[in-house]
Every structure is written in structure tokens, then in C-alpha cells.
Design a protein around this motif. Structure first.
Motif, PDB file in Angstrom:
ATOM      1  N   ARG A 257     -29.112   6.164  37.324  1.00 18.13           N
ATOM      2  CA  ARG A 257     -28.214   6.488  36.203  1.00 18.13           C
ATOM      3  C   ARG A 257     -28.862   6.145  34.867  1.00 18.13           C
ATOM      4  O   ARG A 257     -28.680   6.862  33.891  1.00 18.13           O
ATOM      5  CB  ARG A 257     -26.863   5.780  36.371  1.00 18.13           C
ATOM      6  CG  ARG A 257     -26.845   4.293  36.155  1.00 18.13           C
ATOM      7  CD  ARG A 257     -25.433   3.731  36.217  1.00 18.13           C
ATOM      8  NE  ARG A 257     -24.927   3.624  37.570  1.00 18.13           N
ATOM      9  CZ  ARG A 257     -25.166   2.590  38.380  1.00 18.13           C
ATOM     10  NH1 ARG A 257     -25.906   1.580  37.981  1.00 18.13           N
ATOM     11  NH2 ARG A 257     -24.657   2.552  39.602  1.00 18.13           N
ATOM     12  N   ASP A 258     -29.646   5.079  34.824  1.00 21.45           N
ATOM     13  CA  ASP A 258     -30.278   4.691  33.563  1.00 21.45           C
ATOM     14  C   ASP A 258     -31.335   5.691  33.126  1.00 21.45           C
ATOM     15  O   ASP A 258     -31.626   5.836  31.947  1.00 21.45           O
ATOM     16  CB  ASP A 258     -30.970   3.324  33.704  1.00 21.45           C
ATOM     17  CG  ASP A 258     -29.986   2.182  33.861  1.00 21.45           C
ATOM     18  OD1 ASP A 258     -28.984   2.369  34.572  1.00 21.45           O
ATOM     19  OD2 ASP A 258     -30.212   1.103  33.278  1.00 21.45           O
ATOM     20  N   MET A 397     -21.365   3.127  36.786  1.00 21.78           N
ATOM     21  CA  MET A 397     -21.992   2.350  35.710  1.00 21.78           C
ATOM     22  C   MET A 397     -21.429   0.917  35.678  1.00 21.78           C
ATOM     23  O   MET A 397     -22.148  -0.046  35.450  1.00 21.78           O
ATOM     24  CB  MET A 397     -21.731   3.044  34.377  1.00 21.78           C
ATOM     25  CG  MET A 397     -22.220   2.262  33.185  1.00 21.78           C
ATOM     26  SD  MET A 397     -21.747   3.077  31.661  1.00 21.78           S
ATOM     27  CE  MET A 397     -22.438   1.931  30.468  1.00 21.78           C
ATOM     28  N   ASP A 399     -20.832  -1.715  37.631  1.00 20.83           N
ATOM     29  CA  ASP A 399     -21.213  -2.034  39.000  1.00 20.83           C
ATOM     30  C   ASP A 399     -20.854  -3.470  39.377  1.00 20.83           C
ATOM     31  O   ASP A 399     -21.600  -4.164  40.063  1.00 20.83           O
ATOM     32  CB  ASP A 399     -22.707  -1.740  39.232  1.00 20.83           C
ATOM     33  CG  ASP A 399     -23.601  -2.446  38.220  1.00 20.83           C
ATOM     34  OD1 ASP A 399     -23.074  -3.157  37.340  1.00 20.83           O
ATOM     35  OD2 ASP A 399     -24.830  -2.294  38.309  1.00 20.83           O
ATOM     36  N   HIS A 582     -18.852  -5.359  30.965  1.00 22.94           N
ATOM     37  CA  HIS A 582     -18.032  -4.230  31.412  1.00 22.94           C
ATOM     38  C   HIS A 582     -16.586  -4.363  30.988  1.00 22.94           C
ATOM     39  O   HIS A 582     -15.828  -3.393  31.061  1.00 22.94           O
ATOM     40  CB  HIS A 582     -18.054  -4.143  32.949  1.00 22.94           C
ATOM     41  CG  HIS A 582     -19.409  -3.924  33.529  1.00 22.94           C
ATOM     42  ND1 HIS A 582     -19.811  -4.519  34.705  1.00 22.94           N
ATOM     43  CD2 HIS A 582     -20.461  -3.193  33.107  1.00 22.94           C
ATOM     44  CE1 HIS A 582     -21.047  -4.148  34.986  1.00 22.94           C
ATOM     45  NE2 HIS A 582     -21.468  -3.347  34.024  1.00 22.94           N
TER      46      HIS A 582
HETATM   47  C1  GLC Z   1     -26.030  -3.113  34.743  1.00 23.59           C
HETATM   48  C2  GLC Z   1     -25.118  -1.954  34.462  1.00 23.59           C
HETATM   49  C3  GLC Z   1     -25.543  -0.741  35.254  1.00 23.59           C
HETATM   50  C4  GLC Z   1     -26.998  -0.422  34.960  1.00 23.59           C
HETATM   51  C5  GLC Z   1     -27.867  -1.638  35.244  1.00 23.59           C
HETATM   52  C6  GLC Z   1     -29.294  -1.421  34.815  1.00 23.59           C
HETATM   53  O1  GLC Z   1     -25.898  -3.542  36.044  1.00 23.59           O
HETATM   54  O2  GLC Z   1     -23.809  -2.265  34.782  1.00 23.59           O
HETATM   55  O3  GLC Z   1     -24.731   0.339  34.960  1.00 23.59           O
HETATM   56  O4  GLC Z   1     -27.402   0.654  35.728  1.00 23.59           O
HETATM   57  O5  GLC Z   1     -27.385  -2.750  34.515  1.00 23.59           O
HETATM   58  O6  GLC Z   1     -29.368  -1.184  33.472  1.00 23.59           O
END
Ligand code: GLC
Length: 701
Positions: A257-258, A397, A399, A582
Motif C-alpha cells: 500500500r505504501d 491502512m 493496521d 490511527h
Molecule cells: C503503519 C501504517 C500502515 C503502513 C505502515 C508502513 O503500520 O499503519 O498503513 O503501511 O506503517 O508505512
């Protein structure tokens, strides 16, 4: 659902090492037409030709004066060649070649196809805009094929206007009307000049743009490039953060996702190789084997992140080889399942195709199988009653435990978007028909469900406030048995007269009224929201600017969980304290998603305002991961610095604002076909015929 089994499930993919995993691109064939076949001339024809040529030259000189000679003689002569070699008109290219033999210089023909002068991985912003705006994939593919083909047809970008005139003249075999030809030539010169000026103007604009790049942008590009991870010598992604002061934990990994904003920034800059590699290598990591405590995740799950590891070779301990080591959540804090990874992967795959015009990637058998495996996992039957996707807490996101288990909006919006992308990308054949049908059905049901039951505005909240409960039967108005007492105190004063939003979650007897940015923004981008709802969401953000943007765009969710709620819902999480991380923190990476939504809705000024706020702080603050406090004034308590998706999100936002057309690589428009399915759900009697009109009137208004 039956899946093609191109990959052998017995072959572990956990550690992948393939030095040359993908076929190298086939060498491009010459874009220019093949050289003309030699002509055989008869001597008598040649003598006759020379005589007539001189005669015509004298006439022309008399008629036009020396300035006109160059432009008038060439077409005349070409026509003469055609007259003298009657076989030529049937073979236009040969005729052109014969003319070129006698009159070799064509001063007009000096430009080359611009696309060809560019290295394959770097294309100008302008050419990317054109690629992204290409209406249909087939057309794009065809036009690419044309550009690269050796066929005799016109090559875009290569000036064939001269030959066109010549060939057209031949077909008509008109008498020599010198003035008309001269006029055509003059027009050609004017046109030529205009094109050259256009190209120069384009170059000037690019130079100006380059000059306008701010210091923070320059720094951001430098940092983004530093974050690039290589595998076997090729770039494959970007690490989550490069903060030298903080413990790496898993921030030294490439998160799926990043990487999306990084990919977008690279794509918009014309650097496509890293994205292609990322898509293909992560595909190889798609889950096949046991992970958490001997229990395997569903086939098709994409990892949350991966790391390139160097391990000693068995034979020689001195030598090392590189391996890709994926994490499906088995090492992650809280062992969270990365449901969003596969959805992001599909969304990125479509964006890559749209921007590069390289649809061959998504057409590959292994890529098609990858898409199907992800969808299979999402569309498989379970115990659920809703069209929304049922997931555990922290599966996106956010998490960590934050009370977003069940049917959180973020997952639903990404799910909807990924389904729409897949619908576009899956090759239609007998094997995919039932899957495509399932996708369409799900899309209709999902959009109906979200539009109808997740949407709140002043009017809807008032309705909920007056709900009757314990209704039994299919006609119940309060379908989920929501007790009005659930309406939180903050919402009563907060919801503006204008605008509205999708709530965070809906479960039996439970509405989570918190505002989650990512889900709402992707509902706009993907057209999960109706046009009116999409407008309403942006209206609400504008009205509640201080709460949702404040000193740093954008709040991950609003408001924060406090006191007892925080204790019960987060499990007293010290990282997710009220207005931090979050739990109501502000995340600059949300900026590119906000920008895309604003551009789609024709409100780029909102995005520009938010970007200015971010730009004024991010570089000074060393590109933090997140900010704390209700208005985002402080750098987050445990925030990483030099967080890559903060950097990339900022760059992607800037590039999108500069080239708003490019947002179309992410966005979708309303689809009437899907609305029909949606309207069927709204109309009470199942036997009522569904029509597009009904669909429109029910859903859009
Ligand atoms: C944190 C965020 C997550 C992201 C990760 C790496 O755990 O909540 O969404 O992917 O960091 O940046």
C-alpha cells in the motif's frame, strides 16, 4: 469459481530468486518503412523524362520566380514521374521512391516520430497525458502497434503530408495546376512551421515547469530515489521509511500500500520500469504456503510487505544471493491480515496500463491468473449476508485494533474500485464469463448497499434519530435495527447542513459514525458514491476544514476515540491514544488521494489549498509519517521521519495538479449498466422491469 492453474502450488514462492524472471522485451522493429525496391527504368523513358523535366522547370521559373521554385517543382516532378512510370500509381510507395531517386531532398521530412526519440522507460509528461487520455485500450494498443510496426501505413509523428499530397495527386491524374499545388505546398510550410512552434512551445513549458520545481520538491525527489529498493540489479519498490534515528522494525520493507503513491509519482514522471517490476515480483509472492501457525492464508492473498534479503549460497558461504521475503502478516504487529494489498495491486495494475499504454502486462497469463486469484478470495462464499467484504480489524491502512472489523468503509471502497479495474482488465473468454458475471453482480449490490446504508447527512441522521426498532419483515425501514441512542453526541452538532459522508462501518445494530478519509475519498474516485454524494463529501470536507485538514492534511479519521471508548475499542493502545496515529492523527500521505478526488469533481482549488499547507511544513518537519493533536499541529509522538509515502504522496499530488488529466488513470465514471442492477434492488417488487431511466432516477437523484 474455477481458476486457471498456471502456477504449480507445490513450488514454494516464499523465497523467490529469479535473476531473469521475465522475458526481455522483444526488440522493436524499425518504425520506418522498409527501403524501396530498386526501380528498373527504360532508357527511352528516362530521356523523355529529362526533356519534360527541363521544360517544366522553365515554365515554373517563368510562372513563379525563383522563391517559388523549390516548393513548386517537387510536386510537379513527382507528378511527372508518375506519368512516366504508369505502374507507380498502383504502388504509391514505389512512386514515392522513384521520385525520391530523382529529387532526393525533402526538406519537409526532417522531423522524426517524437515517441521514438525517447528512451522506452522515460516519456514526456505530454506524451503520457496523451496515452492516459487514449479512450479505449484497444485503440491505444493498436496505435502503439502502428507506431512500432514496419507496415507501409503512415507512422504517427513522421511527417507524411508531403507524400500524401503526391499520392492524392496521382490518383486524380489532374493536369498540372501549378498554383493549386503551390498553395498546397504553402499550406504545408505553414502547417510545418506551426508544428515546429508547437513543439518548441511544449519544450519551453517543460523548461518553465522544471524551473518552477520548489526546493521541497527537489528534496522530495532525492529522498524518494534514496528509498528505492533493488533486487538483482533492478528497482522493485521503495522502503516504507528511511529514518536513521528510529528503529527500523518493518519500515525497511516495501509495503504494497505504501508503494502506490511512489508508483504514481514515478509513473507521472515517466519512470515506469520500477512499477512494472514491482507488479511482476509481488505477483510471484502471492500466497501459496503456510504462514501463521501452520495455517495457510487463502490462495491469492498478497503480502503486506516484502524485503530483499541477502542469504549465503549453500555451496559457497562467501557468496550471497538475493531473495524476496514476503510478510503476510505473520511477522506484523498484531498479525494483521493485509486484505487491502491485493486490491491496491489491481488498482495499480490498471493505472500502469492506462498511463503507459502497455496493456501487454495485464494481458499476460500469469497476471490474469493473479487478478483472478485475488478476486476469487474476495468473491468466495462465506457466512456473510452483505455484499460488503467481511474482514478482521486492522486489515488495511489502519493496521491495528481500531474497531474497524466487519465491513469497514476503506476496504469496501478499495474493493469496489478493484472490481471495476478487474472488469476492465480481465480478458473475456469462456473461462472468464462466470467471473465477470459475478463481478458485475457484486458491483451493483455493493454500490447499492453503500449508497443506501452508509450515507449520512443532516436529513438521514434525522431519520435515524426517529427510527423505530425491533422491526420484523422484509419491509423494515430500520433494516439493521439501529438504536437511535447510538447517534453520538459529537455528530449532532458536527454534521453540516450542506454535504454528508459515508460512515465508517455498518453491522447488525451498529453504525460506526466516524468519518474515515481514505474510504470516503476512494468512494469519490471510484464512483462508488453517486455524483451528488461525491459532491457532498467534498462539501463536508470544505465545511469542516479545520477539523479534517487543520494544520496538516488529512485526518485519518474523525473524531478520535477517547476515555472509555479508547480503552475498550483500541484495547488501551498507547500508540493510538486520542488524536494520535490511527486514532485521529493527520496523515500527509492522504493528500494524493484527496487531490485525485478533488480533480475528479472539478474542484482542484481545494486540493491546491491543502497542498500549500503541507508544503509549508513537510520539508521542515523532515517528512513525518503522521501528525498529532486535533488540528494536526505536532509531529506524531512516535512518528517516523522521512516516511516514503509522505514524500511520494506530496510529489504525486503536485504532479496530478499540474496534469489534472492524469487523474483519469485512477478514476471511474458512473456506470449505467451497474446502476440497473442497483435500481432493481431499490424497486420493491422483484418483478418490476429495470431500466436505465429507472436506475438513473433512483440512484442519481
Ligand atoms: C503503519 C501504517 C500502515 C503502513 C505502515 C508502513 O503500520 O499503519 O498503513 O503501511 O506503517 O508505512
Amino acid at each position: 469459481m474455477e481458476m486457471e492453474k498456471e502456477r504449480d502450488p507445490l513450488v514454494p514462492h516464499r523465497h523467490v530468486r529469479t535473476d531473469k524472471p521475465y522475458p526481455q522485451p522483444t526488440p522493436r522493429s524499425s518504425p520506418f518503412p522498409p527501403p524501396p525496391a530498386p526501380q528498373h527504368f527504360h532508357v527511352s523513358r528516362f530521356i523523355a523524362f529529362v526533356v519534360i523535366w527541363f521544360w517544366s522547370l522553365v515554365c515554373v521559373m517563368n510562372a513563379t520566380g525563383s522563391m517559388g521554385i523549390a516548393v513548386t517543382v517537387r510536386p510537379c516532378c513527382r507528378l511527372l514521374v508518375a506519368q512516366l512510370f504508369p505502374e507507380c500509381p498502383c504502388h504509391q510507395r514505389r512512386a514515392a521512391a522513384a521520385a525520391a531517386f530523382f529529387f532526393p531532398r525533402c526538406p519537409h521530412d526532417r522531423r522524426r516520430a517524437p515517441a521514438l526519440s525517447l528512451a522506452p522507460q522515460r516519456r514526456s509528461a505530454a506524451s503520457l497525458v496523451r496515452a492516459a487520455l487514449a479512450p479505449a485500450r484497444d485503440e491505444a494498443a493498436v496505435s502503439d502497434a502502428r507506431r512500432l510496426s514496419t507496415a507501409a501505413g503512415p507512422v504517427p509523428g513522421v511527417d507524411r503530408a508531403f507524400e500524401r499530397i503526391f499520392v492524392q495527386g496521382l490518383a486524380a491524374v489532374e493536369p498540372l495546376v501549378i498554383e493549386r499545388v503551390a498553395e498546397k505546398e504553402r499550406m504545408l510550410v505553414v502547417e510545418e512551421k506551426r508544428k515546429v512552434e508547437e513543439v518548441e512551445e511544449e519544450q519551453r513549458t517543460e523548461v518553465t515547469k522544471a524551473r518552477e520545481v520548489s526546493e521541497s520538491e527537489k528534496e522530495a525527489w532525492r529522498l524518494l530515489k534514496n528509498a528505492v529498493v533493488e533486487y538483482c540489479g533492478s528497482p522493485v519498490g521503495t522502503v516504507a521509511a528511511t529514518d536513521p534515528a528510529a528503529e527500523a522494525l518493518n519500515y525497511d520493507q516495501v509495503f504494497i500500500r505504501d508503494f502506490v503513491p511512489s508508483a504514481l509519482a514515478f509513473l507521472l514522471k515517466g519512470e515506469t520500469e520500477i512499477v512494472r517490476n514491482f507488479l511482476l515480483y509481488t505477483l510471484q509472492l502471492q500466497s501459496w504456503e503456510k504462514t501463521v501457525d501452520c495455517y495457510s492464508p487463502g490462495q491469492g492473498l498478497m503480502p503486506a510487505s516484502f524485503k530483499v534479503r541477502s542469504v549465503p549460497l549453500d555451496v559457497s558461504k562467501d557468496e550471497v544471493e538475493e531473495m524476496l521475503d514476503p510478510d503476510f502478516g505473520e511477522s506484523a504487529i498484531g498479525r494483521v491480515a493485509p486484505v487491502d494489498s491485493g486490491l491496491w495491486w489491481i488498482i495499480l495494475l490498471r493505472a500502469y496500463g492506462k498511463i503507459t499504454g502497455d496493456y501487454t502486462l495485464q494481458e499476460r497469463v500469469d497476471v490474469q491468473t493473479g487478478i483472478k486469484l485475488i478476486l476469487n478470495l474476495c468473491l468466495s462464499d462465506g457466512f456473510d449476508m452483505f455484499p460488503t467484504l467481511l474482514v478482521t480489524d486492522g486489515s488495511c491502512m489502519i493496521d491495528r485494533r481500531m474497531g474497524i472489523h466487519g465491513h469497514p468503509l476503506e476496504i469496501q471502497a478499495l474493493f469496489y474500485c478493484a472490481l471495476r479495474c478487474s472488469r476492465e482488465m480481465i480478458a473475456v473468454n469462456d473461462g472468464s464469463k462466470s467471473l465477470l458475471r459475478a463481478i458485475n453482480n457484486r458491483l451493483s449490490a455493493l454500490s447499492f448497499h453503500i449508497r443506501e446504508y452508509y450515507w449520512v447527512d443532516m436529513k438521514k441522521i434525522n431519520e435515524i434519530y426517529r427510527y423505530k426498532t425491533e422491526e420484523y419483515s422484509q419491509d423494515a425501514i430500520n433494516k439493521f435495527n439501529i438504536y437511535p441512542e447510538q447517534i453520538p453526541g459529537w455528530l449532532v452538532d458536527w454534521v453540516p447542513e450542506k454535504g454528508g459522508y459515508f460512515i465508517g462501518n455498518l453491522q447488525p445494530a451498529h453504525m460506526d459514525f466516524r468519518f474515515f478519509s481514505l474510504g470516503n475519498l476512494w468512494a469519490i474516485v471510484s464512483s462508488l458514491a453517486t455524483p451528488r454524494q461525491a459532491e457532498g463529501i467534498l462539501d463536508l470536507i470544505e465545511e469542516k476544514w479545520d477539523d479534517l485538514v487543520g494544520n496538516m492534511p488529512l485526518k485519518i479519521c474523525y473524531p478520535a476515540l477517547e476515555y472509555e471508548e479508547w480503552r475498550i475499542i483500541t484495547g488501551s493502545d498507547p500508540k493510538n491514544t486520542p488524536w494520535s496515529y490511527h486514532n485521529g492523527g493527520s496523515w500527509p500521505t492522504l493528500l494524493w488521494q484527496f487531490t485525485s478526488a478533488c480533480i475528479k469533481m472539478g474542484r482542484p482549488e481545494l486540493a491546491r489549498k491543502a497542498i500549500t499547507i503541507a508544503e509549508n511544513r513537510l520539508s521542515n518537519d523532515k517528512w513525518p509519517e503522521y501528525y498529532d493533536t486535533p488540528t494536526g499541529r505536532f509531529i506524531g509522538k512516535q512518528s517516523r521521519l522521512y516516511q516514503t509515502w509522505t514524500i511520494a504522496g506530496f510529489l504525486a499530488s503536485k504532479l496530478l495538479l499540474e496534469n489534472p488529466e492524469m487523474a483519469s488513470i485512477l478514476t471511474f465514471e458512473e456506470d449505467l449498466e451497474l446502476l440497473e442492477g442497483c435500481a432493481c434492488n431499490l424497486i420493491k417488487s422483484p418483478r418490476t422491469q429495470c431500466s436505465r431511466r429507472a436506475a438513473k432516477s433512483h440512484v442519481l437523484h
